[in-house]
Design a protein around this motif. Structure first.
Motif, PDB file in Angstrom:
ATOM      1  N   PRO A 188       0.803  -1.229   0.000  1.00 29.94           N
ATOM      2  CA  PRO A 188       0.000   0.000   0.000  1.00 29.94           C
ATOM      3  C   PRO A 188       0.835   1.279   0.000  1.00 29.94           C
ATOM      4  CG  PRO A 188      -0.832  -1.564   1.619  1.00 29.94           C
ATOM      5  CD  PRO A 188       0.483  -2.096   1.143  1.00 29.94           C
ATOM      6  N   ASP A 189       1.984   1.273   0.693  1.00 31.38           N
ATOM      7  CA  ASP A 189       2.788   2.488   0.756  1.00 31.38           C
ATOM      8  C   ASP A 189       3.350   2.839  -0.612  1.00 31.38           C
ATOM      9  OD1 ASP A 189       4.344   4.598   2.352  1.00 31.38           O
ATOM     10  OD2 ASP A 189       5.959   3.506   1.349  1.00 31.38           O
ATOM     11  N   SER A 190       3.892   1.850  -1.312  1.00 31.90           N
ATOM     12  CA  SER A 190       4.431   2.108  -2.649  1.00 31.90           C
ATOM     13  C   SER A 190       3.333   2.573  -3.595  1.00 31.90           C
ATOM     14  CB  SER A 190       5.098   0.841  -3.191  1.00 31.90           C
ATOM     15  OG  SER A 190       5.579   1.058  -4.510  1.00 31.90           O
ATOM     16  N   PHE A 191       2.182   1.923  -3.513  1.00 37.22           N
ATOM     17  CA  PHE A 191       1.063   2.322  -4.370  1.00 37.22           C
ATOM     18  C   PHE A 191       0.633   3.753  -4.051  1.00 37.22           C
ATOM     19  CE2 PHE A 191      -3.411   2.940  -5.194  1.00 37.22           C
ATOM     20  CZ  PHE A 191      -3.567   2.451  -6.482  1.00 37.22           C
ATOM     21  N   ALA A 192       0.552   4.087  -2.756  1.00 33.92           N
ATOM     22  CA  ALA A 192       0.130   5.428  -2.358  1.00 33.92           C
ATOM     23  C   ALA A 192       1.075   6.485  -2.915  1.00 33.92           C
ATOM     24  CB  ALA A 192       0.064   5.529  -0.835  1.00 33.92           C
ATOM     25  N   ARG A 193       2.367   6.180  -2.942  1.00 37.35           N
ATOM     26  CA  ARG A 193       3.326   7.130  -3.498  1.00 37.35           C
ATOM     27  C   ARG A 193       3.125   7.291  -5.002  1.00 37.35           C
ATOM     28  NH1 ARG A 193       7.275   8.569   0.104  1.00 37.35           N
ATOM     29  NH2 ARG A 193       7.193   7.430   2.083  1.00 37.35           N
ATOM     30  N   GLN A 194       2.822   6.195  -5.691  1.00 40.84           N
ATOM     31  CA  GLN A 194       2.538   6.287  -7.119  1.00 40.84           C
ATOM     32  C   GLN A 194       1.281   7.113  -7.367  1.00 40.84           C
ATOM     33  OE1 GLN A 194       2.346   2.024  -7.806  1.00 40.84           O
ATOM     34  NE2 GLN A 194       4.348   2.029  -8.819  1.00 40.84           N
ATOM     35  N   TRP A 195       0.241   6.860  -6.582  1.00 40.71           N
ATOM     36  CA  TRP A 195      -1.021   7.593  -6.750  1.00 40.71           C
ATOM     37  C   TRP A 195      -0.838   9.072  -6.427  1.00 40.71           C
ATOM     38  CZ3 TRP A 195      -4.826   4.742  -8.899  1.00 40.71           C
ATOM     39  CH2 TRP A 195      -6.086   5.336  -9.034  1.00 40.71           C
ATOM     40  N   HIS A 196      -0.020   9.331  -5.415  1.00 39.70           N
ATOM     41  CA  HIS A 196       0.225  10.719  -5.020  1.00 39.70           C
ATOM     42  C   HIS A 196       0.946  11.481  -6.131  1.00 39.70           C
ATOM     43  CE1 HIS A 196       1.219  13.453  -1.322  1.00 39.70           C
ATOM     44  NE2 HIS A 196       0.150  13.843  -1.960  1.00 39.70           N
ATOM     45  N   ILE A 197       1.825  10.795  -6.845  1.00 42.25           N
ATOM     46  CA  ILE A 197       2.498  11.428  -7.989  1.00 42.25           C
ATOM     47  C   ILE A 197       1.468  11.853  -9.031  1.00 42.25           C
ATOM     48  CG2 ILE A 197       4.016  10.981  -9.958  1.00 42.25           C
ATOM     49  CD1 ILE A 197       5.722   9.244  -8.043  1.00 42.25           C
ATOM     50  N   LEU A 198       0.467  11.006  -9.279  1.00 35.66           N
ATOM     51  CA  LEU A 198      -0.589  11.367 -10.224  1.00 35.66           C
ATOM     52  C   LEU A 198      -1.360  12.596  -9.735  1.00 35.66           C
ATOM     53  CD1 LEU A 198      -2.102   7.867 -11.165  1.00 35.66           C
ATOM     54  CD2 LEU A 198      -0.476   9.253 -12.487  1.00 35.66           C
ATOM     55  N   LEU A 199      -1.669  12.623  -8.441  1.00 36.07           N
ATOM     56  CA  LEU A 199      -2.434  13.741  -7.900  1.00 36.07           C
ATOM     57  C   LEU A 199      -1.634  15.040  -7.964  1.00 36.07           C
ATOM     58  CD1 LEU A 199      -4.059  12.121  -4.720  1.00 36.07           C
ATOM     59  CD2 LEU A 199      -5.018  12.363  -7.023  1.00 36.07           C
ATOM     60  N   LYS A 200      -0.393  14.990  -7.518  1.00 39.29           N
ATOM     61  CA  LYS A 200       0.425  16.203  -7.522  1.00 39.29           C
ATOM     62  C   LYS A 200       0.698  16.673  -8.948  1.00 39.29           C
ATOM     63  CE  LYS A 200       3.393  14.235  -4.660  1.00 39.29           C
ATOM     64  NZ  LYS A 200       4.544  13.982  -3.745  1.00 39.29           N
ATOM     65  N   GLY A 201       0.931  15.736  -9.845  1.00 39.29           N
ATOM     66  CA  GLY A 201       1.137  16.109 -11.244  1.00 39.29           C
ATOM     67  C   GLY A 201      -0.092  16.764 -11.840  1.00 39.29           C
ATOM     68  N   ALA A 202      -1.272  16.244 -11.489  1.00 36.57           N
ATOM     69  CA  ALA A 202      -2.513  16.834 -11.992  1.00 36.57           C
ATOM     70  C   ALA A 202      -2.685  18.254 -11.477  1.00 36.57           C
ATOM     71  CB  ALA A 202      -3.702  15.971 -11.585  1.00 36.57           C
ATOM     72  N   ILE A 203      -2.355  18.479 -10.200  1.00 37.72           N
ATOM     73  CA  ILE A 203      -2.494  19.821  -9.631  1.00 37.72           C
ATOM     74  C   ILE A 203      -1.571  20.816 -10.332  1.00 37.72           C
ATOM     75  CG2 ILE A 203      -2.081  21.212  -7.563  1.00 37.72           C
ATOM     76  CD1 ILE A 203      -3.033  18.780  -5.920  1.00 37.72           C
ATOM     77  N   ILE A 204      -0.324  20.416 -10.543  1.00 33.39           N
ATOM     78  CA  ILE A 204       0.612  21.311 -11.244  1.00 33.39           C
ATOM     79  C   ILE A 204       0.119  21.583 -12.661  1.00 33.39           C
ATOM     80  CG2 ILE A 204       2.965  21.567 -12.119  1.00 33.39           C
ATOM     81  CD1 ILE A 204       2.701  21.836  -9.090  1.00 33.39           C
TER      82      ILE A 204
END
Length: 213
Positions: free
Chosen positions: A161-177
């Motif tokens: 779950p931690d590795s997946f959460a980091r991958q998902w967070h990259i998608l979220l932060k990239g979308a915001i930028i």
């Protein structure tokens, strides 16, 4: 709510003024820091927006860093807890559905007139000293978002779950930028990648969203 104690009238009045002054300072800082960033906004602007005396601000916040920390605490409560977690829980019943619902929520957010991007990312970029309490608070606030993502990933049955959460967070932060660049379709594009990532981990989702260009 603060506990009421019996004190002389003058002292009770002073305490109310102090509490009100602190809250007005936080509200003013929240509005200004969210919109313009912490570096661009000076203390005088916060004092003017809050309509309080300089002494009132410094009595509650001896330094600007203290005010920024209070802003970050308020942002985490309002944005992460009251908005992100509450709305995604309302929008979907399954953990994978809630993960994907974040992008739908972002789509509405990006189109709102008060879209200002991620305050945690902005502060992280503004404060470069790794030892800064403000920078560390931003890192913790971002990490707390990942805790929610990891909890959803674990509930969905993802092995790491931690590795997946980091991958998902990259998608979220990239979308915001990308949203701050003006790409209002960024959440939909990121959602497509999220669906692929879920499938990669063996999690069933609906049909892949149609392309948005």
């Amino acid at each position: 709510m603060a506990r009421i104690v019996e004190t002389p009238e003058s002292e009770r009045t002073t305490k109310v003024v102090r509490a009100t002054g602190r809250e007005r300072a936080i509200q003013a800082a929240y509005e200004l820091f969210s919109r313009d960033g912490t570096r661009a906004v000076g203390i005088e602007a916060v004092i003017a927006r809050a309509n309080i005396a300089k002494m009132t601000l410094y009595r509650n916040f001896p330094s600007k860093d203290g005010l920024i920390l209070a802003f970050l605490d308020r942002r985490e409560q309002l944005w992460t807890q009251d908005w992100l977690l509450t709305e995604t829980s309302r929008m979907a019943d399954t953990p994978q559905g809630r993960l994907l619902a974040i992008f739908d929520l972002f789509g509405d957010w990006f189109r709102s007139p008060d879209f200002e991007g991620c305050a945690f990312i902005r502060v992280l970029l503004e404060i470069t000293d790794p030892a800064s309490d403000v920078r560390q608070a931003s890192v913790r606030s971002l990490a707390n978002v990942r805790v929610y993502l990891a909890d959803l990933a674990a509930a969905a049955g993802i092995a790491d779950p931690d590795s997946f959460a980091r991958q998902w967070h990259i998608l979220l932060k990239g979308a915001i930028i990308s949203g701050q660049e003006g790409d209002l379709q960024a959440p939909a594009r990121a959602k497509e990648m999220g669906e692929l990532l879920l499938r990669h981990h063996g999690i069933a989702v609906g049909p892949v969203s149609s392309g948005t260009g």
